[in-house]
Scaffold this motif. Structure first.
Motif, PDB file in Angstrom:
ATOM      1  N   ALA A  10      -2.682  -9.179 -47.782  1.00  0.00           N
ATOM      2  CA  ALA A  10      -2.282  -7.774 -47.918  1.00  0.00           C
ATOM      3  C   ALA A  10      -3.463  -6.935 -48.412  1.00  0.00           C
ATOM      4  N   ARG A  11      -4.216  -7.479 -49.337  1.00  0.00           N
ATOM      5  CA  ARG A  11      -5.392  -6.753 -49.859  1.00  0.00           C
ATOM      6  C   ARG A  11      -6.434  -6.575 -48.758  1.00  0.00           C
ATOM      7  N   ARG A  12      -6.677  -7.627 -47.980  1.00  0.00           N
ATOM      8  CA  ARG A  12      -7.646  -7.559 -46.879  1.00  0.00           C
ATOM      9  C   ARG A  12      -7.168  -6.561 -45.821  1.00  0.00           C
ATOM     10  N   PHE A  13      -5.884  -6.580 -45.536  1.00  0.00           N
ATOM     11  CA  PHE A  13      -5.304  -5.648 -44.576  1.00  0.00           C
ATOM     12  C   PHE A  13      -5.582  -4.212 -45.014  1.00  0.00           C
ATOM     13  N   ARG A  14      -5.311  -3.909 -46.283  1.00  0.00           N
ATOM     14  CA  ARG A  14      -5.536  -2.555 -46.797  1.00  0.00           C
ATOM     15  C   ARG A  14      -7.012  -2.164 -46.708  1.00  0.00           C
ATOM     16  N   ALA A  15      -7.913  -3.134 -46.896  1.00  0.00           N
ATOM     17  CA  ALA A  15      -9.347  -2.846 -46.794  1.00  0.00           C
ATOM     18  C   ALA A  15      -9.739  -2.467 -45.366  1.00  0.00           C
ATOM     19  N   HIS A  16      -9.062  -3.034 -44.386  1.00  0.00           N
ATOM     20  CA  HIS A  16      -9.329  -2.719 -42.979  1.00  0.00           C
ATOM     21  C   HIS A  16      -8.672  -1.419 -42.536  1.00  0.00           C
ATOM     22  N   ASP A  17      -7.588  -1.021 -43.180  1.00  0.00           N
ATOM     23  CA  ASP A  17      -6.808   0.149 -42.756  1.00  0.00           C
ATOM     24  C   ASP A  17      -7.520   1.426 -43.183  1.00  0.00           C
ATOM     25  N   HIS A  18      -8.516   1.822 -42.411  1.00  0.00           N
ATOM     26  CA  HIS A  18      -9.391   2.942 -42.756  1.00  0.00           C
ATOM     27  C   HIS A  18      -8.620   4.247 -42.970  1.00  0.00           C
ATOM     28  N   LEU A  24      -3.312  -1.527 -38.627  1.00  0.00           N
ATOM     29  CA  LEU A  24      -4.683  -1.712 -38.180  1.00  0.00           C
ATOM     30  C   LEU A  24      -4.749  -1.286 -36.729  1.00  0.00           C
ATOM     31  N   GLN A  25      -5.781  -0.514 -36.418  1.00  0.00           N
ATOM     32  CA  GLN A  25      -5.988  -0.021 -35.064  1.00  0.00           C
ATOM     33  C   GLN A  25      -7.475  -0.100 -34.735  1.00  0.00           C
ATOM     34  N   VAL A  66      -4.113 -11.682 -30.798  1.00  0.00           N
ATOM     35  CA  VAL A  66      -3.333 -12.718 -31.474  1.00  0.00           C
ATOM     36  C   VAL A  66      -2.279 -12.187 -32.430  1.00  0.00           C
ATOM     37  N   ALA A  67      -2.366 -10.911 -32.807  1.00  0.00           N
ATOM     38  CA  ALA A  67      -1.447 -10.418 -33.837  1.00  0.00           C
ATOM     39  C   ALA A  67      -0.579  -9.234 -33.418  1.00  0.00           C
ATOM     40  N   ASP A  68      -0.909  -8.576 -32.326  1.00  0.00           N
ATOM     41  CA  ASP A  68      -0.135  -7.400 -31.909  1.00  0.00           C
ATOM     42  C   ASP A  68       1.066  -7.866 -31.086  1.00  0.00           C
ATOM     43  N   PHE A  69       2.041  -8.419 -31.777  1.00  0.00           N
ATOM     44  CA  PHE A  69       3.172  -9.074 -31.123  1.00  0.00           C
ATOM     45  C   PHE A  69       4.023  -8.115 -30.292  1.00  0.00           C
ATOM     46  N   ASP A  70       4.081  -6.843 -30.687  1.00  0.00           N
ATOM     47  CA  ASP A  70       4.893  -5.892 -29.920  1.00  0.00           C
ATOM     48  C   ASP A  70       4.046  -5.048 -28.957  1.00  0.00           C
ATOM     49  N   ALA A  78       3.040  -7.192 -41.440  1.00  0.00           N
ATOM     50  CA  ALA A  78       3.877  -8.352 -41.086  1.00  0.00           C
ATOM     51  C   ALA A  78       3.269  -9.110 -39.904  1.00  0.00           C
ATOM     52  N   GLU A  79       2.789  -8.392 -38.906  1.00  0.00           N
ATOM     53  CA  GLU A  79       2.156  -9.052 -37.758  1.00  0.00           C
ATOM     54  C   GLU A  79       0.879  -9.774 -38.188  1.00  0.00           C
TER      55      GLU A  79
END
Length: 184
Positions: A10-18, A24-25, A66-70, A78-79
């Motif tokens: 979750a912390r890494r995700f937030r670091a990527h979410d510019h 993440l996009q 690998v992670a964009d399930f939808d 969650a993805e």
């Protein structure tokens, strides 16, 4: 997946979410790479900047596949966690393949004197510009990464630390401190 690893992800995700929109996009990866390159004086014509952006966008494409399930061209937390849990993102076996070229590209942008080492101020600048990590956290992490206390860290130090972030749950691991405290 352990609760501790979930918090790290979750912390890494937030670091990527510019743009801090909760996803993440592609733009998150491109903008952060460009911002970091510009922090170190690399304009659009810089080969180091172009390589960093290319590798960052390659990481995005892998993540998207690998992670964009939808298939909506954005990845939720969650993805992201589900892909990691399924072994589709980072495994000890795939880690070097992804991170060594990335850290080498970071070093090409950041290591302006080309001595293969980063100072604490280099680390503060790249971690702040790329992932919005506050200076006090970067400084504390730097001193844990710099195990020989020579005032420098190298590519191998960074790779070992990032590997530890994902795969070593020891609170003594430099990776434990890489992006700052984990939320409960």
């Amino acid at each position: 997946m352990t609760e501790f690893l979930e918090r790290r992800l979750a912390r890494r995700f937030r670091a990527h979410d510019h743009d801090l929109n909760g996803f993440l996009q592609r733009s998150d990866f491109e903008i952060s790479a460009v911002r970091m390159a510009e922090e170190f004086g690399h304009g659009p014509e810089s080969a180091a900047r172009q390589r960093l952006v290319e590798i960052s966008l390659g990481l995005w494409e892998h993540l998207r596949k690998v992670a964009d399930f939808d298939a909506d061209d954005r990845i939720s937390l969650a993805e992201y966690k589900a892909a990691f849990a399924a072994g589709m993102l980072e495994t000890p076996e795939s880690f070097d393949q992804s991170y060594v070229p990335y850290i080498n590209a970071v070093m090409d942008v950041v290591d302006l004197d080309r001595d293969g080492k980063l100072t604490v101020s280099d680390e503060v600048r790249w971690m702040g510009s790329l992932m919005r990590v506050p200076e006090d956290i970067v400084r504390a992490a730097f001193h844990r990464i710099d195990k020989d206390n020579d005032g420098f860290i190298t590519v191998s130090d960074l790779v070992e630390t990032i590997r530890g972030y994902y795969f070593d749950e020891s609170p003594d691991s430099p990776g434990h401190w890489l992006l700052g405290p984990l939320e409960v």
